[in-house]
Design a protein around this motif. Structure first.
Motif, PDB file in Angstrom:
ATOM      1  N   PHE A 131      52.617 -31.816  39.340  1.00  0.00           N
ATOM      2  CA  PHE A 131      52.415 -31.239  40.670  1.00  0.00           C
ATOM      3  C   PHE A 131      51.921 -32.316  41.623  1.00  0.00           C
ATOM      4  CE2 PHE A 131      51.448 -28.283  44.010  1.00  0.00           C
ATOM      5  CZ  PHE A 131      52.405 -27.307  43.811  1.00  0.00           C
ATOM      6  N   SER A 141      43.491 -24.809  41.779  1.00  0.00           N
ATOM      7  CA  SER A 141      44.171 -23.538  42.068  1.00  0.00           C
ATOM      8  C   SER A 141      45.581 -23.539  41.499  1.00  0.00           C
ATOM      9  CB  SER A 141      44.270 -23.318  43.580  1.00  0.00           C
ATOM     10  OG  SER A 141      43.012 -23.144  44.170  1.00  0.00           O
ATOM     11  N   VAL A 142      46.296 -24.633  41.729  1.00  0.00           N
ATOM     12  CA  VAL A 142      47.664 -24.722  41.212  1.00  0.00           C
ATOM     13  C   VAL A 142      47.631 -24.625  39.686  1.00  0.00           C
ATOM     14  CG1 VAL A 142      49.717 -26.151  41.051  1.00  0.00           C
ATOM     15  CG2 VAL A 142      48.399 -26.134  43.177  1.00  0.00           C
ATOM     16  N   GLY A 145      47.171 -21.144  38.537  1.00  0.00           N
ATOM     17  CA  GLY A 145      48.436 -20.412  38.632  1.00  0.00           C
ATOM     18  C   GLY A 145      49.356 -20.746  37.471  1.00  0.00           C
ATOM     19  N   MET A 146      49.412 -22.027  37.120  1.00  0.00           N
ATOM     20  CA  MET A 146      50.250 -22.434  35.981  1.00  0.00           C
ATOM     21  C   MET A 146      49.768 -21.802  34.675  1.00  0.00           C
ATOM     22  SD  MET A 146      50.950 -26.489  36.325  1.00  0.00           S
ATOM     23  CE  MET A 146      51.822 -27.192  37.719  1.00  0.00           C
ATOM     24  N   LEU A 153      54.000 -15.461  30.342  1.00  0.00           N
ATOM     25  CA  LEU A 153      55.302 -15.742  29.718  1.00  0.00           C
ATOM     26  C   LEU A 153      55.150 -16.060  28.236  1.00  0.00           C
ATOM     27  CD1 LEU A 153      56.887 -17.985  32.521  1.00  0.00           C
ATOM     28  CD2 LEU A 153      57.473 -15.612  31.987  1.00  0.00           C
TER      29      LEU A 153
ATOM     30  N   ALA B  76      47.798 -21.230  43.916  1.00  0.00           N
ATOM     31  CA  ALA B  76      48.077 -20.687  42.585  1.00  0.00           C
ATOM     32  C   ALA B  76      49.496 -20.121  42.517  1.00  0.00           C
ATOM     33  CB  ALA B  76      47.057 -19.606  42.221  1.00  0.00           C
ATOM     34  N   ALA B  78      52.024 -21.353  43.956  1.00  0.00           N
ATOM     35  CA  ALA B  78      52.879 -22.510  43.705  1.00  0.00           C
ATOM     36  C   ALA B  78      52.859 -22.868  42.220  1.00  0.00           C
ATOM     37  CB  ALA B  78      52.429 -23.699  44.555  1.00  0.00           C
ATOM     38  N   GLY B  79      51.686 -22.791  41.620  1.00  0.00           N
ATOM     39  CA  GLY B  79      51.582 -23.047  40.175  1.00  0.00           C
ATOM     40  C   GLY B  79      52.377 -22.039  39.372  1.00  0.00           C
ATOM     41  N   LEU B  80      52.327 -20.779  39.773  1.00  0.00           N
ATOM     42  CA  LEU B  80      53.109 -19.732  39.095  1.00  0.00           C
ATOM     43  C   LEU B  80      54.602 -20.040  39.177  1.00  0.00           C
ATOM     44  CD1 LEU B  80      51.229 -16.595  40.454  1.00  0.00           C
ATOM     45  CD2 LEU B  80      51.514 -17.134  38.028  1.00  0.00           C
ATOM     46  N   THR B  82      56.031 -22.883  39.331  1.00  0.00           N
ATOM     47  CA  THR B  82      56.451 -24.023  38.499  1.00  0.00           C
ATOM     48  C   THR B  82      56.821 -23.601  37.084  1.00  0.00           C
ATOM     49  OG1 THR B  82      54.234 -24.575  37.681  1.00  0.00           O
ATOM     50  CG2 THR B  82      54.918 -25.652  39.733  1.00  0.00           C
ATOM     51  N   VAL B  83      56.262 -22.488  36.623  1.00  0.00           N
ATOM     52  CA  VAL B  83      56.582 -22.073  35.263  1.00  0.00           C
ATOM     53  C   VAL B  83      57.627 -20.956  35.221  1.00  0.00           C
ATOM     54  CG1 VAL B  83      54.453 -22.894  34.216  1.00  0.00           C
ATOM     55  CG2 VAL B  83      54.535 -20.583  35.148  1.00  0.00           C
ATOM     56  N   HIS B  85      58.069 -18.152  37.532  1.00  0.00           N
ATOM     57  CA  HIS B  85      57.878 -16.861  38.198  1.00  0.00           C
ATOM     58  C   HIS B  85      58.425 -16.914  39.622  1.00  0.00           C
ATOM     59  CE1 HIS B  85      55.377 -15.283  34.969  1.00  0.00           C
ATOM     60  NE2 HIS B  85      54.703 -16.419  34.987  1.00  0.00           N
TER      61      HIS B  85
END
Lengths: 294, 334
Positions: A131, A141-142, A145-146, A153, B76, B78-80, B82-83, B85
């Protein structure tokens, strides 16, 4: 084992790390420092000291702890690495080249007109960057989210996020800290490079962040402190944290480091956050890091 | 005390039950999930304001509560993405389009993450909640961000249609939407084409180009003007970026006067976008930018504000008559 002049390591190798592995990781940390000096010569300005403080952390993560496949930067199940303190990218790019994620040519283009490689990492241009960063405070934060997205998943990878200690002053870090703990993101491991300095001076003089461990603990994170230049301790801790699949708290590892570690005059002068070593000084620094004279 | 309350009283969580417009967002996302799309929705403590509580009830495993941390939510998301979603994150437009501007720029647009941003209760639709809750700059900020599509649907059906149309859209999108009480302009099964203006009618004297809530008001105003023999066209510029430049040029060639209407500062918004096209193409067509004239809105219930700022049908009609009467647009502008 001990490296001369520059970085000392505990002679007692930690459980799980062989003498050869230990030597290798020390070598890779040295590689990060030497490459940073070499690349910064192209730009004629750069963040030497921000790289030097996290060289062992980068070495431990990339060359031991993280699950990665050489030549496959987009392998779906790889562990993720986010560099919150994006200004240390000049220490990360050589590792990406070493892993075959980027070409030698790309590495040598560092900061030249049109290069994918600048002072901060860009995921859209640089394979192996999970990222982009550059604006402090976003990465956690990113990462959250990951980690949450991966869990939904049923993916098993770990998200490692290296944050600067000055970055703790960004409010968004604490939004992310609340969020990650609330959602029990046990696969998220943040590492704070606690080198004690930021652009304007000592972190604790600019805007103090202590008691840092207590802060993270009070945000309901699992907290560990470690000598950030001891690859054996670092590796041992990070391996254990990664292996724990039942933990339901995110982890903050506070790595006690020295800004500019390895070059004595940088270690005592905060002005070196950004700087340039003329060729003769760069050569002395290289010699010093290699344990030769200087 | 007696716990029974009058039927005229109400509590916040029941609000969405009486504003069916709010259901469009949730329903559109539920449809996407049912079609197999990897939707993940999130909101920052406003699920009863944007109606996502309905989606959350349907698909709790696909809903993320972010609490009052809008910037964290955007990053977050943006992070979602990347995987794998397809994240839709929603909050008031004043917070999303302004507070989170840098997260949208850095983590969403610059990183090319297919995040869908829902800025609701935009413009002055939050009325007496005041300036902190008004979004009269979000078109301006969002359209200046490279790699970000900006869509401002006029009603619920066009929001739902735009969401359906966005599935394969390669860029992240900022949806600028109202408060869910806009009367329907379009049929439920309307088709939305991102980047194409919706030309309702054509006029020789005037073309009104509007976006969002004012579209319906512009259509009503045009009907009144037409009854007086004025030839008025109306265009819904529902996609602000990429702007349908050809549609602007067609209107400029046909009509003696253009008038943009937006629930936004006239600086940087729809009017500015249209003006850029006219200037760059060398069109001599006059343009009146009608909207909020570089000021912070007064406090009042929304409908009072729309009347005060001449953004309702009567106001738009009056502005159009004024400008048609005067030869110089500048005389209308502050």
């Amino acid at each position: 084992m001990t490296m001369q002049n520059g970085i000392t390591h505990r002679s007692k190798v930690q459980e799980g790390l062989t003498e050869n592995q230990h030597r290798w990781l020390c070598d890779r940390a040295q590689f990060v420092r030497l490459e940073a000096i070499r690349l910064i010569e192209i730009a004629k300005v750069g963040h030497y000291t921000s790289v030097f403080s996290c060289a062992e952390i980068l070495a431990a993560l990339f060359y031991d702890v993280m699950s990665l496949r050489r030549g496959e930067p987009h392998w779906q199940d790889r562990d993720r690495f986010l560099l919150g303190k994006g200004h240390a990218a000049v220490g990360l790019f050589p590792i990406l080249a070493d892993f075959g994620f980027i070409t030698r040519e790309m590495l040598e283009s560092y900061t030249r007109l049109g290069s994918p490689l600048g002072d901060h990492p860009d995921m859209t241009k640089v394979p192996g960057i999970d990222f982009s960063s550059g604006s402090l405070g976003h990465a956690l934060s990113v990462s959250a989210g990951m980690a949450l997205g991966a869990r939904r998943l049923h993916k098993d990878f770990t998200v490692f996020t290296l944050l600067g200690d000055g970055e703790m002053q960004e409010g968004q870090v604490w939004e992310a800290a609340l969020f990650a703990a609330h959602h029990r993101l046990g696969r998220l491991i943040a590492i704070v490079d606690r080198n004690g300095f930021q652009l304007d001076g000592r972190v604790d003089d600019v805007i103090g962040i202590e008691p840092l461990s207590a802060k993270w603990r009070s945000f309901n994170w699992e907290v560990h402190e470690v000598d950030g230049h001891n690859v054996a301790d670092l590796t041992s801790l990070l391996r254990q944290l990664k292996a724990d699949k039942v933990r339901d708290k995110p982890v903050c590892v506070i790595a006690q480091t020295v800004k500019g570690k390895g070059i004595p005059y940088m270690e005592t002068e905060p002005g070196w956050h950004l700087g340039y070593l003329a060729p003769e000084d760069a050569q002395k620094a290289i010699n010093h890091i290699k344990g030769q004279e200087g | 005390m007696d716990k029974t309350i009058s039927s005229d009283s109400w509590q916040y969580r029941a609000l969405n039950a009486i504003t069916p417009g709010l259901n469009y967002l949730s329903d559109a996302l539920i449809d996407l999930v049912e079609q197999g799309h990897p939707v993940m929705a999130g909101s920052a403590d406003l699920q009863y304001s944007n109606g996502l509580n309905k989606f959350a009830a349907c698909y709790p495993e696909r809903y993320i509560q972010f609490g009052i941390s809008e910037q964290n939510m955007v990053s977050a998301a943006a992070g979602l993405a990347t995987v794998g979603h397809m994240p839709f994150v929603a909050t008031f437009a004043s917070f999303l389009g302004l507070l989170c501007c840098e997260q949208i720029r850095m983590d969403v647009a610059y990183c090319k993450q297919p995040v869908r941003l829902i800025g609701h209760h935009t413009g002055i639709s939050l009325g007496f909640y005041g300036t902190s809750h008004h979004a009269t700059e979000d078109i301006s900020t969002m359209r200046a961000i490279s790699g970000l599509t900006v869509i401002s649907p006029a009603d619920g059906p066009s929001l739902a249609a735009a969401i359906r149309a966005s599935v394969d859209w390669p860029e992240p999108i900022y949806f600028r939407i109202g408060r869910g009480r806009e009367p329907d302009v379009y049929a439920q099964d309307m088709t939305f084409q991102i980047g194409t203006a919706i030309e309702h009618s054509q006029g020789d004297d005037l073309t009104i180009i509007a976006c969002g809530m004012p579209v319906k008001e512009a259509l009503d105003a045009a009907n009144v003007l037409r009854s007086d023999g004025i030839s008025v066209g109306v265009m819904d510029m529902a996609t602000l970026k990429p702007l349908d430049r050809e549609a602007v040029l067609r209107a400029a060639q046909r009509s003696g006067l253009l008038m943009t209407v937006e629930e936004h500062n006239i600086i940087g918004g729809l009017g500015a976008a249209v003006a850029e096209v006219l200037a760059e193409e060398g069109c001599g067509t006059r343009l009146l930018r009608h909207g909020i004239r570089d000021e912070y809105s007064l406090i009042a219930p929304p409908n009072h504000l729309y009347a005060h700022y001449k953004l309702d049908a009567a106001g738009i009609e009056a502005m159009a008559r004024d400008v048609l009467k005067n030869s110089r647009v500048g005389s209308q502008q502050s």
